[in-house]
Motif scaffolding. Structure first.
Motif, short mmCIF file in Angstrom:
data_model
loop_
_atom_site.label_atom_id
_atom_site.label_comp_id
_atom_site.label_asym_id
_atom_site.label_seq_id
_atom_site.Cartn_x
_atom_site.Cartn_y
_atom_site.Cartn_z
N ILE A 23 0.77 -1.45 0.04
CA ILE A 23 -0.10 -0.10 0.00
C ILE A 23 0.92 1.17 0.02
O ILE A 23 0.69 2.17 -0.81
N TYR A 24 1.94 1.28 0.93
CA TYR A 24 2.82 2.31 0.79
C TYR A 24 3.44 2.48 -0.48
O TYR A 24 3.45 3.70 -0.82
N ILE A 25 4.01 1.58 -1.11
CA ILE A 25 4.76 1.67 -2.26
C ILE A 25 3.60 2.33 -3.70
O ILE A 25 4.00 3.17 -4.21
N TYR A 26 2.55 1.86 -3.26
CA TYR A 26 1.37 2.05 -4.35
C TYR A 26 1.20 3.63 -4.15
O TYR A 26 0.88 4.39 -5.30
N ALA A 27 1.22 3.94 -3.01
CA ALA A 27 0.66 5.63 -2.66
C ALA A 27 1.68 6.32 -3.05
O ALA A 27 1.53 7.70 -2.92
N GLN A 28 3.05 5.94 -3.10
CA GLN A 28 3.93 7.03 -3.58
C GLN A 28 4.14 7.36 -5.06
O GLN A 28 4.93 6.88 -5.88
N CYS A 29 3.08 8.08 -5.74
CA CYS A 29 2.92 8.65 -6.85
C CYS A 29 3.81 9.80 -6.94
O CYS A 29 3.92 10.66 -6.00
N VAL A 30 4.48 9.87 -8.26
CA VAL A 30 5.15 11.08 -8.46
C VAL A 30 4.73 11.60 -9.79
O VAL A 30 5.16 11.25 -10.73
N GLY A 31 3.79 12.48 -9.76
CA GLY A 31 3.09 13.05 -10.72
C GLY A 31 3.90 14.19 -11.43
O GLY A 31 4.74 14.81 -10.90
N PRO A 32 3.75 14.50 -12.87
CA PRO A 32 4.43 15.60 -13.38
C PRO A 32 4.05 16.91 -13.11
O PRO A 32 2.89 17.03 -12.46
N VAL A 33 5.04 17.95 -13.08
CA VAL A 33 4.74 19.28 -13.06
C VAL A 33 4.78 20.11 -14.10
O VAL A 33 5.74 19.55 -15.14
N TYR A 34 4.17 21.12 -14.46
CA TYR A 34 4.24 21.77 -15.75
C TYR A 34 5.45 22.35 -15.99
O TYR A 34 6.10 23.38 -15.30
N GLN A 35 6.17 21.74 -17.22
CA GLN A 35 7.43 22.44 -17.44
C GLN A 35 7.51 22.22 -19.13
O GLN A 35 7.55 20.98 -19.26
N SER A 36 7.44 23.30 -19.82
CA SER A 36 7.22 23.14 -21.11
C SER A 36 8.43 22.79 -21.67
O SER A 36 8.50 21.95 -22.87
N SER A 37 9.61 23.01 -21.19
CA SER A 37 10.85 22.89 -22.06
C SER A 37 11.25 21.59 -22.32
O SER A 37 11.96 21.50 -23.38
N PRO A 38 11.18 20.82 -21.42
CA PRO A 38 11.58 19.35 -21.91
C PRO A 38 10.92 18.59 -23.22
O PRO A 38 11.23 17.98 -23.73
N TRP A 39 9.60 19.18 -23.44
CA TRP A 39 8.72 18.89 -24.64
C TRP A 39 8.86 19.63 -25.69
O TRP A 39 8.35 19.41 -26.88
N ASP A 40 9.66 20.77 -25.69
CA ASP A 40 9.85 21.68 -26.81
C ASP A 40 10.90 21.61 -27.77
O ASP A 40 10.95 22.51 -28.52
N THR A 41 11.84 20.69 -27.41
CA THR A 41 12.97 20.53 -28.19
C THR A 41 12.27 19.80 -29.68
O THR A 41 11.28 18.78 -29.49
N TYR A 42 12.97 20.11 -30.80
CA TYR A 42 12.28 19.65 -31.95
C TYR A 42 11.88 18.13 -32.02
O TYR A 42 10.77 17.92 -32.39
N ASP A 43 12.83 17.37 -31.65
CA ASP A 43 12.81 15.84 -32.03
C ASP A 43 11.56 15.60 -30.88
O ASP A 43 10.90 14.45 -31.35
N VAL A 44 11.53 15.73 -29.73
CA VAL A 44 10.52 15.47 -28.76
C VAL A 44 9.44 16.15 -29.28
O VAL A 44 8.10 15.49 -29.32
#
Length: 210
Positions: A23-44
């Motif tokens: 239960i403890y492991i399942y509850a350790q979610c690590v959700g994304p935070v808004y950051q546009s830069s990692p998605w803005d390179t041309y190939d990505v």
């Protein structure tokens, strides 16, 4: 106390500990935070769309069409004969199958007012129906994810940049993904998902899966 009773008690303790750890492991979610830069390179940017962005899966081989990565027929382009846009339930099934089979994310259906596990991420999906009066423009499906510090949402339209506002000519923050989707013509259905990715899948800061 007999040896049998001691073994039974020890076995019970071990089972309780294993369940608790699970239960403890399942509850350790690590959700994304808004950051546009990692998605803005041309190939990505050109190799990822709203679907891969919403579920934070930055992969050039990601199944851009829901269900394609889990054995369903390709679901693009969306036209008058495409069953995906005629049956929202099938589109939901495709998303769930992809996430459970290919990405091993814990995923479940939710609602506008529903809560995800701590650190989990909520995603909204809506459909733009095919318009027979305008056959040159196919139907489509679009995804938003909730990743802002105040509960705001963001999205990525096709191969364009990731943004946290309605559209390039509408700079309003997205606090209601249903309204944001409707403003772009995605007016059918509307399904919410919650997903949870652990630190080994998302990275300690919720970085995209590579």
């Amino acid at each position: 106390m007999t040896k049998i009773k001691k073994k039974m008690i020890l076995g019970t303790v071990i089972i309780v500990l294993l369940i608790g750890c699970g239960i403890y492991i399942y509850a350790q979610c690590v959700g994304p935070v808004y950051q546009s830069s990692p998605w803005d390179t041309y190939d990505v940017r050109i190799n990822n769309n709203c679907y891969s962005y919403a579920f934070n899966t930055m992969k050039s081989t990601f199944p851009h069409s829901p269900g394609y990565g889990s054995g369903f027929d390709e679901c693009f382009p969306f036209d008058a004969t495409d069953c995906c846009l005629k049956d929202e339930g099938e589109m939901v099934s495709r998303v769930l199958a992809d996430m459970k089979k290919k990405l091993t994310l814990n995923i479940s259906l939710s609602s506008a007012s529903g809560s995800c596990l701590t650190g989990g991420t909520k995603v909204y999906m809506a459909i733009k129906p095919y318009d027979p009066n305008n056959p040159s423009i196919p139907g489509d499906v679009h995804f938003y994810r909730q990743d802002g510090p105040g509960g705001e949402w963001s999205h990525k339209r096709g191969s364009s940049f990731a943004i946290n506002y309605y559209d390039y000519d509408d700079w309003r923050d997205i606090t209601d993904p249903e309204d944001a989707a409707a403003s772009l013509g995605y007016t059918v259905g509307g399904t919410y998902f919650c997903y949870c990715a652990g630190t080994t899948e998302q990275g300690a800061t919720g970085a995209p899966i590579q």
